[in-house]
Design a protein around this motif. Structure first.
Motif, short mmCIF file in Angstrom:
data_model
loop_
_atom_site.label_atom_id
_atom_site.label_comp_id
_atom_site.label_asym_id
_atom_site.label_seq_id
_atom_site.Cartn_x
_atom_site.Cartn_y
_atom_site.Cartn_z
N ALA A 135 39.86 45.32 31.14
CA ALA A 135 40.53 44.64 32.25
C ALA A 135 41.50 45.58 32.95
CB ALA A 135 41.26 43.40 31.74
N ARG A 136 42.25 46.34 32.17
CA ARG A 136 43.19 47.30 32.77
C ARG A 136 42.45 48.39 33.54
NH1 ARG A 136 45.85 46.34 27.78
NH2 ARG A 136 44.82 48.15 26.83
N ALA A 137 41.33 48.86 32.98
CA ALA A 137 40.54 49.91 33.65
C ALA A 137 39.98 49.42 34.98
CB ALA A 137 39.40 50.37 32.75
N ALA A 138 39.72 48.12 35.07
CA ALA A 138 39.19 47.52 36.31
C ALA A 138 40.31 47.07 37.25
CB ALA A 138 38.29 46.34 35.97
N ASN A 139 41.57 47.34 36.87
CA ASN A 139 42.73 46.91 37.67
C ASN A 139 42.78 45.40 37.84
OD1 ASN A 139 43.74 49.60 38.18
ND2 ASN A 139 42.08 49.85 39.65
N MET A 140 42.42 44.69 36.81
CA MET A 140 42.44 43.22 36.84
C MET A 140 43.90 42.76 36.78
SD MET A 140 40.23 40.79 34.29
CE MET A 140 40.16 39.01 34.43
N PRO A 141 44.33 41.90 37.70
CA PRO A 141 45.72 41.44 37.72
C PRO A 141 46.14 40.76 36.42
CG PRO A 141 44.60 40.84 39.75
CD PRO A 141 43.53 41.34 38.82
N LYS A 142 47.39 40.95 36.05
CA LYS A 142 47.91 40.41 34.79
C LYS A 142 47.78 38.89 34.74
CE LYS A 142 51.97 40.47 31.79
NZ LYS A 142 53.38 40.93 31.63
N ASP A 143 48.06 38.21 35.86
CA ASP A 143 47.98 36.75 35.85
C ASP A 143 46.55 36.25 35.69
OD1 ASP A 143 47.28 37.65 38.38
OD2 ASP A 143 48.04 35.87 39.41
N THR A 144 45.57 37.04 36.18
CA THR A 144 44.16 36.68 36.01
C THR A 144 43.77 36.80 34.54
OG1 THR A 144 43.69 37.52 38.23
CG2 THR A 144 41.80 37.15 36.79
N ILE A 145 44.27 37.84 33.88
CA ILE A 145 44.02 38.02 32.44
C ILE A 145 44.63 36.86 31.66
CG2 ILE A 145 44.49 39.47 30.44
CD1 ILE A 145 44.56 41.87 32.35
N GLU A 146 45.86 36.51 31.99
CA GLU A 146 46.56 35.43 31.29
C GLU A 146 45.85 34.09 31.47
OE1 GLU A 146 50.49 35.72 32.87
OE2 GLU A 146 51.09 37.33 31.48
N ARG A 147 45.29 33.85 32.66
CA ARG A 147 44.54 32.61 32.91
C ARG A 147 43.29 32.55 32.04
NH1 ARG A 147 45.71 33.35 38.42
NH2 ARG A 147 43.61 34.13 38.82
N ALA A 148 42.63 33.69 31.89
CA ALA A 148 41.42 33.74 31.07
C ALA A 148 41.74 33.43 29.61
CB ALA A 148 40.77 35.12 31.19
N ILE A 149 42.88 33.95 29.13
CA ILE A 149 43.30 33.68 27.75
C ILE A 149 43.67 32.20 27.59
CG2 ILE A 149 45.07 34.15 26.02
CD1 ILE A 149 45.18 37.02 27.09
#
Length: 242
Positions: free
Chosen positions: A54-68
């Motif tokens: 996710a970090r390598a793809a520059n995925m926003p932190k809030d998008t990651i948190e929503r997925a979790i």
């Protein structure tokens, strides 16, 4: 450099060139991983790797948190990973990986794409002899490291190919060796940029320009489907496109 390098060099990662689709793919993987093994990266090795992706793809932190968070939502969709295999036009083998909450919908779509372009959906496992399932890691080089020594070390962990690509080291290993390769890299201080699975064709098939155009239209239909995560084929790339 071996077969995996040459295939990766030629492969067109259209899905990964589209940010929204990339985030959808990684988000589904994170949600499924958290549901299976929990939200703590320290105790969930696969989640650590997905967060690196996710970090390598520059995925926003809030998008990651929503997925979790989605993994703990009782009303959230329950995704299942499914593989579809078949032959497209002109005998090109195509393997499709999907993450779907409705297999009936997804298999109907996949079958319709094959049928529309003169192909046919086969049975699961029918292409296992054509594609090798591999673990793939990209890590940052360490100061003073020796590529030959690293390769010799990793052979005992199921690795069969290693090479330098731009500013990263790319490591290919057996599918079943993902966890032990990851453990070795973490324990020896390598920063993992990404870790994933790929299907590498054992041989590539030549096609004409007209045939390539038709096959690419079919591949694009798969790529446009939100349920589909990855599409692999054994069509030889046009040298002008590589």
């Amino acid at each position: 450099m071996g077969r995996a390098f040459e295939y990766r060099k030629a492969r067109k990662l259209k899905r990964w060139g589209n940010m929204s689709r990339t985030f959808t793919k990684i988000g589904k993987e994170i949600t499924m991983c958290v549901k299976q093994s929990g939200p703590d990266p320290d105790g969930n090795a696969r989640l650590r790797t997905l967060l690196a992706n996710a970090r390598a793809a520059n995925m926003p932190k809030d998008t990651i948190e929503r997925a979790i968070k989605k993994a703990t939502d009782k009303d959230a969709s329950d995704y299942k990973e499914i593989t579809y295999e078949g032959y497209g036009p002109f005998g090109i083998a195509i393997l499709v990986e999907a993450a779907t909450d409705n297999n009936t919908r997804t298999v109907a779509n996949v079958r319709s794409y094959f049928n529309k372009f003169g192909g046919n959906l086969g049975t699961q496992g029918s292409l296992s002899f054509i594609f090798a399932h591999k673990s793939v890691f990209r890590v940052k080089p360490k100061d003073g490291m020796d590529m030959d020594e690293l390769e010799l070390e990793l052979i005992d962990y199921g690795v069969d190919e290693i090479y330098q690509e731009d500013d990263a080291i790319v490591i290919y290993g057996e599918y079943e060796s993902f966890a032990q390769i990851q453990s070795y890299l973490e324990e020896n201080g390598y920063e993992i940029v990404s870790g994933e699975f790929e299907r590498i064709p054992n041989d590539l098939k030549d096609v004409t320009a007209e045939q390539r155009e038709t096959i690419n239209k079919l591949l694009e239909k798969f790529e446009e489907d939100e349920d589909i995560s990855n599409v692999y084929h054994n069509m030889k790339e046009d040298e002008e496109e590589e």
